[in-house]
Design a protein around this motif. Sequence first.
Motif, PDB file in Angstrom:
ATOM      1  N   VAL A  64       0.739  -1.232  -0.038  1.00 59.41           N
ATOM      2  CA  VAL A  64       0.136   0.094   0.078  1.00 59.41           C
ATOM      3  C   VAL A  64       0.837   1.155   0.021  1.00 59.41           C
ATOM      4  N   LEU A  86      -2.689   7.094   3.741  1.00 59.10           N
ATOM      5  CA  LEU A  86      -2.244   6.164   4.256  1.00 59.10           C
ATOM      6  C   LEU A  86      -3.549   5.870   5.667  1.00 59.10           C
ATOM      7  N   LEU A  94      -5.860   2.747   5.871  1.00 57.03           N
ATOM      8  CA  LEU A  94      -5.216   1.733   6.826  1.00 57.03           C
ATOM      9  C   LEU A  94      -5.549   2.423   8.121  1.00 57.03           C
ATOM     10  N   VAL A 152       1.429  -4.204   8.060  1.00 52.91           N
ATOM     11  CA  VAL A 152       0.184  -3.763   8.875  1.00 52.91           C
ATOM     12  C   VAL A 152      -0.906  -4.870   8.888  1.00 52.91           C
ATOM     13  N   TRP A 204       1.913  -4.717   3.295  1.00 48.09           N
ATOM     14  CA  TRP A 204       2.735  -3.643   3.540  1.00 48.09           C
ATOM     15  C   TRP A 204       2.284  -2.407   3.457  1.00 48.09           C
ATOM     16  N   ALA A 205       2.678  -1.279   4.239  1.00 50.01           N
ATOM     17  CA  ALA A 205       2.506  -0.036   3.975  1.00 50.01           C
ATOM     18  C   ALA A 205       3.766   0.693   3.834  1.00 50.01           C
TER      19      ALA A 205
END
Length: 375
Positions: free
Chosen positions: A213, A219, A223, A332, A337-338
């Motif tokens: 992401v 963000l 999320l 996350v 993954w961010a």
Amino acid sequence: MTPSNGAALWATGAALGLPALEGEMSADVCVVGLGASGLTCVREAVRLGARVVGVDAGDIGGGAAGRNGGFMLAGLAPFYHDAVGRFGRDRARTMYQATLDEIERIVAEMPAMVSRTGSLRIAESRDEEADCERQVAAMHADDLPAERYDGPEGRGVLVHGDGTFQPYERCRAMADAALRDGAALFEQSRVTGIAQGEVRTQQGRITARHVVVAVDGALDTLLPELAADVRTARLQMLATAPTREVHVPRPVYARWGYDYWQQRPDGAIALGGARDVGGDAEWTHDTMPTAVVQGALEQRLRERLGVDAPITHRWAASVSYSMDELPIVRDVRDGVWAIGGYSGTGNVMGSLLGRGLARKFLHGDDSLVRPFLRA
Ligand SMILES: Cc1cc2nc3c(=O)[nH]c(=O)nc-3n(C[C@H](O)[C@H](O)[C@H](O)COP(=O)(O)OP(=O)(O)OC[C@H]3O[C@@H](n4cnc5c(N)ncnc54)[C@H](O)[C@@H]3O)c2cc1C
């Protein structure tokens, strides 16, 4: 004056006009957000042999990656000596070196795209001048390429190796290359839900082993588990018609980095900043330029730079600031993954982390992202 959020100086050519995702797809890697960070991840993953799908809520490069100041700077958001104080000398040095290496990779990929003039940090007060001295001393101590500067722009620091580029064209070129190499990219495909192995858009669904992401300024909304770690801000800019009233050979960062400007080869000035003048109102997801900040930028243009050329562009975009000034690279959710939280300096860092995650997933090599991981 109520400025509208117009095209950035960088907007050139027709939009790519990619289709929206409809229906189901599967991939090894799904990348959400196709700014430069996401696109770098896409390209690296394709290069490593993966099947990749990328989706963006709007147009490719339509976020900050195609609408920024066009500075390509090494390092983190804090000045080097501040990074040393915050993260320790070894780690700060390692992180700085990683960004220097990433600039080399970007230049090697697209040599015509980057102009490596170095960059200037210019002090606007005695305090800031002393801080510039501390920055040079810390960089010299760690063998990093900087020197004291005293010239027409003022006094401060000259950082070698930095440069400028045309941010929107870079996004376009990366997307074109990724498509040629076999990536499936979709525009106008807002992601509405992400779970392990699955990304949902308004009209489609992607199943993927790895999800990245890369939506920087969004963000905290996409999320919510990151809402305590990042904060979204609006950054604003303006640009002028080509002018030879001034000669600005290198990009300039002034007033502790709050203001920044560069001159394009055709003479146009791109000037951004004044976020502090806007105060708390700039902590927002809204991307509409404001009279207060645009007025402050215009004053800087006329009084500090001495430029009278007409203003041709006014624009803004969202970025996220991380609370501890380390960029975010984090798992996350399972398989998700961010990356983001570049605190206003993501052109190099975003590419570094996008590339790093592709290598980690596909080669088990986490060397690029490791220095940035939190304990
Ligand atoms: C005015 C301005 C000046 C700046 N100047 C500089 C500079 O000179 N140097 C520098 O290093 N940095 C600068 N920055 C910061 C830099 O632009 C950003 O850190 C960087 O571009 C982030 O790139 P990205 O690809 O991670 O995010 P973005 O370019 O913001 O891309 C994120 C993408 O995610 C998409 N998206 C959002 N939500 C969703 C969703 N739900 N589903 C699917 N897609 C979604 C968006 O449409 C967007 O295209 C500046 C930023 C601004 C705004």
